[in-house]
Design an enzyme around this catalytic site. Structure first.
Site, mmCIF file in Angstrom:
data_model
loop_
_atom_site.group_PDB
_atom_site.id
_atom_site.type_symbol
_atom_site.label_atom_id
_atom_site.label_comp_id
_atom_site.label_asym_id
_atom_site.label_seq_id
_atom_site.Cartn_x
_atom_site.Cartn_y
_atom_site.Cartn_z
ATOM 1 N N ASP A 174 14.697 20.473 33.344
ATOM 2 C CA ASP A 174 15.338 21.777 33.243
ATOM 3 C C ASP A 174 16.848 21.566 33.206
ATOM 4 O O ASP A 174 17.386 20.851 34.051
ATOM 5 C CB ASP A 174 14.957 22.616 34.473
ATOM 6 C CG ASP A 174 14.674 24.053 34.122
ATOM 7 O OD1 ASP A 174 15.554 24.684 33.510
ATOM 8 O OD2 ASP A 174 13.582 24.553 34.461
ATOM 9 N N ASP B 126 8.621 32.502 36.415
ATOM 10 C CA ASP B 126 9.288 33.810 36.484
ATOM 11 C C ASP B 126 8.310 34.959 36.265
ATOM 12 O O ASP B 126 8.725 36.119 36.150
ATOM 13 C CB ASP B 126 10.389 33.912 35.415
ATOM 14 C CG ASP B 126 11.560 32.989 35.692
ATOM 15 O OD1 ASP B 126 11.781 32.639 36.865
ATOM 16 O OD2 ASP B 126 12.256 32.616 34.727
ATOM 17 N N GLU C 259 15.564 28.745 26.471
ATOM 18 C CA GLU C 259 15.015 29.977 27.044
ATOM 19 C C GLU C 259 15.761 31.140 26.394
ATOM 20 O O GLU C 259 16.940 31.345 26.662
ATOM 21 C CB GLU C 259 15.198 29.997 28.569
ATOM 22 C CG GLU C 259 14.402 31.112 29.218
ATOM 23 C CD GLU C 259 14.903 31.521 30.605
ATOM 24 O OE1 GLU C 259 14.151 32.189 31.319
ATOM 25 O OE2 GLU C 259 16.050 31.210 30.962
ATOM 26 N N ASP D 176 17.899 26.534 30.415
ATOM 27 C CA ASP D 176 17.891 27.792 31.152
ATOM 28 C C ASP D 176 18.924 28.777 30.595
ATOM 29 O O ASP D 176 20.096 28.409 30.436
ATOM 30 C CB ASP D 176 18.227 27.476 32.619
ATOM 31 C CG ASP D 176 17.968 28.648 33.537
ATOM 32 O OD1 ASP D 176 16.816 29.085 33.632
ATOM 33 O OD2 ASP D 176 18.930 29.131 34.172
ATOM 34 N N ASP E 81 7.002 17.915 46.543
ATOM 35 C CA ASP E 81 8.043 16.912 46.324
ATOM 36 C C ASP E 81 7.623 15.910 45.249
ATOM 37 O O ASP E 81 6.500 15.966 44.731
ATOM 38 C CB ASP E 81 8.390 16.214 47.647
ATOM 39 C CG ASP E 81 7.155 15.723 48.378
ATOM 40 O OD1 ASP E 81 6.238 15.232 47.704
ATOM 41 O OD2 ASP E 81 7.100 15.852 49.629
ATOM 42 N N ASP F 45 2.807 18.534 48.283
ATOM 43 C CA ASP F 45 3.722 18.066 49.322
ATOM 44 C C ASP F 45 3.198 16.749 49.887
ATOM 45 O O ASP F 45 2.032 16.666 50.277
ATOM 46 C CB ASP F 45 3.804 19.145 50.418
ATOM 47 C CG ASP F 45 4.669 18.712 51.589
ATOM 48 O OD1 ASP F 45 5.555 17.854 51.387
ATOM 49 O OD2 ASP F 45 4.463 19.242 52.705
HETATM 50 O O1 TEU Z 1 15.453 32.875 34.080
HETATM 51 C C1 TEU Z 1 16.244 33.805 33.404
HETATM 52 C C2 TEU Z 1 15.964 35.156 33.921
HETATM 53 O O2 TEU Z 1 16.252 35.513 35.012
HETATM 54 C C3 TEU Z 1 15.209 36.011 33.041
HETATM 55 O O3 TEU Z 1 13.873 36.035 33.428
HETATM 56 C C4 TEU Z 1 15.813 37.362 33.007
HETATM 57 O O4 TEU Z 1 15.238 38.161 33.967
HETATM 58 C C5 TEU Z 1 15.620 37.865 31.632
HETATM 59 O O5 TEU Z 1 16.560 37.203 30.862
HETATM 60 C C6 TEU Z 1 15.821 39.320 31.410
HETATM 61 O O6 TEU Z 1 15.755 39.563 30.033
HETATM 62 C C7 TEU Z 1 15.966 31.635 34.369
HETATM 63 C C8 TEU Z 1 15.001 30.884 35.254
HETATM 64 O O7 TEU Z 1 13.789 30.716 34.589
HETATM 65 C C9 TEU Z 1 14.862 31.594 36.554
HETATM 66 O O8 TEU Z 1 13.916 31.022 37.395
HETATM 67 C C10 TEU Z 1 16.211 31.596 37.213
HETATM 68 O O9 TEU Z 1 16.133 32.354 38.394
HETATM 69 C C11 TEU Z 1 17.288 32.159 36.313
HETATM 70 O O10 TEU Z 1 17.235 31.663 34.992
HETATM 71 C C12 TEU Z 1 18.637 31.791 36.833
HETATM 72 O O11 TEU Z 1 18.865 30.427 36.668
#
Ligand code: TEU
Length: 588
Positions: A129, A360, A285, A231, A60, A52
């Site tokens: 992202d 996550d 992802e 994502d 930031d 920060d």
């Molecule tokens: O994550 C996707 C997500 O939520 C997965 O971890 C989900 O729990 C998994 O698919 C279950 O199999 C992404 C981002 O990394 C996360 O930070 C966000 O909250 C989410 O998408 C929503 O954008």
């Protein structure tokens, strides 16, 4: 010696994997299509928690800019930055209200331009992202869409008119009621949101939506960004008739979400219209994607994405009772089987990634290593050895380079993550076991991985002069960058050394991966072979000593790296101390 549990890889190799292993060794190495994005090491920065600069308690862009020399000093090549776009922050930036603007808490577009310039000047690439399965309910598209059934943006989202009755069940990840349909009074209709109510899903079946997405991707690429982490990209396509969820997906709805009817057509279109026009890196992802479907995303011939995050390591150990693994002697053999299986998926086509932590997940050392004082140091180094010796692009989550560990909150009021908070609310309503839930969250909550970066032992770990948005781990008194810089044997300095090793040994990037002694419950051992050079990686996952004997055809040569001071080489075998990790030449 009594505590030493002697295990011989030799015996196992001679018997169980004997012939097949020899055959595998003699097989020609996988076809090598070299590419810069296969050779890089990626450092993930969760900007909210990194540094920060203005004292508002939130990390930031200026803060990040001030640490670029530190990032450069790590030896990493790429930074993946979590979302910094305009957002009401229901899900910390994963709910975007303007894809072409910077969240004011993070700074301005001028700050962003300075960041990108500062990175490129240092030879670091920037991966952004891309969050386009959904946006924010504050996005202008959604405001328009919800304002009237005839609005031009209506079909940018998925609506189910109330006169058709209750929509077929769809589960939500973050909703307080787990319901992915939310009723909106303005137009008497439900909208779809796989994540929170403030994250409505975009309707990719509408070509206008896809053009909007391609346009915003070009906006950032034309600014000079070097790639995208996409994502929940497997969830974008939906059967807009919304049939009842097929029974086989009950309890496993991500697998259904990841099989939309036009998913791969859309990715091919995105590739044609955007990706193919730039020299960039892409990583999808792979939420919900079954192993047999993974290659479809990254097979070069299909022209979709380049690399893929699978979930089997991050989900590992969560089966049957969250973080407790039922039979501890199966833990490591099962984990090794997961790595082996995924290496084979991309052996001849495509390319994988390897990660042990991200925003996550809880902290790598708490999850796969051992964060108690005697073992935190060695187990964190051992895990870095694993990350940097796989045939896949490694992703290192900020803070893991100094061995940051779980904070383990005990009070729900300390949490900031909507996933934890909404689940807690739901359980409370249902009269569930809150104490048990909190005990589980202390190990697995995403907030464990989001506590602020520990720069020094001072106030708020040097992260902010204000009040941090999420508590700083009190162990910053001993676990911090400043201290690690001064100690030549720190996790940080080992991590740097390990990166240098990967960069000087092409076998660690492109070499064939062969698992040794799959059933060994304490040691993860494998070879990486390229053009006649074979390196052995041996990693102890145990608090006991473990002996490893090597096949006679291996000649132990130079020890290329060792996370402890004593050499484990004894004759033609190894005697590993708890959490010891080595990379060793074993002949040409
Ligand atoms: O994550 C996707 C997500 O939520 C997965 O971890 C989900 O729990 C998994 O698919 C279950 O199999 C992404 C981002 O990394 C996360 O930070 C966000 O909250 C989410 O998408 C929503 O954008």
């Amino acid at each position: 010696m009594k505590r030493f549990f002697v295990l011989t890889i030799l015996a196992m190799l001679a018997t169980s994997c004997g012939n097949s292993s020899a055959e595998r060794q003699s097989a020609a190495p996988a076809s090598l299509h070299k590419a810069w994005w296969k050779e890089v090491v990626v450092y993930q920065v969760y900007p909210r928690s990194f540094k920060d600069s203005d004292g508002d308690g939130v990390g930031d862009l200026k803060g990040l800019i001030s640490q670029l020399d530190y990032i450069k000093s790590l030896g990493v090549d790429v930074v993946w930055l979590n979302p910094i776009y305009a957002s009401p922050n229901d899900d910390n930036g994963y709910d975007i209200s303007d894809y072409r603007a910077i969240m004011p808490e993070m700074g301005t577009m001028a700050d962003f331009d300075a960041l990108l310039k500062g990175m490129h000047e240092r030879g670091i690439k920037l991966v952004m992202d891309l969050v386009v399965n959904h946006c924010s309910d504050d996005h202008e598209w959604f405001k328009q869409s919800r304002s009237g059934r005839n609005n031009g943006y209506r079909d940018y989202f998925h609506w189910w008119p109330a006169e058709k009755g209750t929509p077929p069940k769809r589960w939500s990840f973050f909703d307080e009621e787990s319901n992915a349909w939310h009723f909106d009074r303005t137009t008497e209709a439900y909208y779809l949101h796989y994540f929170s109510r403030k994250q409505p899903d975009l309707n990719w079946e509408n070509p206008k939506v896809r053009q909007e997405v391609y346009g915003l991707m070009k906006f950032w690429l034309d600014k000079g960004v070097d790639g995208f982490r996409m994502d929940v990209i497997p969830f974008i396509s939906k059967d807009t008739t919304f049939p009842p969820l097929p029974a086989e997906y009950n309890g496993n709805y991500p697998a259904y979400y990841a099989k939309g009817p036009h998913l791969h057509e859309f990715l091919q279109e995105m590739n044609r219209e955007v990706l193919s026009k730039y020299d960039l890196m892409t990583v999808g992802e792979g939420a919900g994607v079954a192993v047999e479907d993974a290659l479809k995303f990254v097979d070069e011939d299909r022209k979709e994405l380049q690399t893929f995050f699978h979930f089997e390591v991050s989900d590992w150990g969560r089966r049957k009772g969250d973080f407790m693994y039922p039979d501890s002697s199966r833990r490591l053999p099962d984990l090794k089987a997961v790595f082996d299986k995924w290496d084979k998926v991309f052996e001849h086509k495509g390319w994988g990634t390897v990660y042990l932590g991200n925003h996550d997940q809880s902290r790598m050392v708490s999850r796969y290593g051992n964060d108690t004082p005697p073992y935190r140091d060695s187990s964190a180094k051992m895990l870095h050895t694993l990350l940097l010796t796989m045939r896949a692009t490694p992703y290192i989550y900020f803070g893991d380079e100094i061995g940051m560990s779980n904070i383990r909150f005990t009070d729900i009021r300390d949490y900031r993550d909507l996933a934890t908070i909404n689940y807690y609310k739901r359980l409370k309503k249902e009269g569930g076991n809150l104490a048990e839930f909190l005990a589980g969250q202390a190990e697995v909550s995403r907030d464990n991985g989001r506590t602020p970066m520990q720069w020094n032992a001072g106030l708020n770990a040097g992260f902010t002069r204000g009040t941090p948005w999420l508590k700083v781990n009190p162990n910053h008194a001993t676990i911090n960058v400043e201290g690690a810089e001064k100690d030549p044997n720190s996790i940080l300095n080992y991590f740097r050394k390990m990166i240098r090793l990967r960069k000087t040994e092409p076998a660690l990037v492109y070499g064939k991966f062969d698992l040794l002694d799959a059933e060994n419950p304490d040691v993860f051992a494998y070879t990486r072979s390229l053009e006649g050079r074979t390196l052995l990686v041996a990693l102890s996952f145990s608090t006991k000593g473990s002996s490893v004997a090597l096949p006679a055809r291996f000649k132990t040569g130079k020890l290329l790296i060792n996370n402890l001071t004593e050499s484990p080489v004894q004759g033609n075998g190894l005697m590993l101390k708890p959490y010891q990790a080595v990379v060793l030449e074993v002949g040409k």
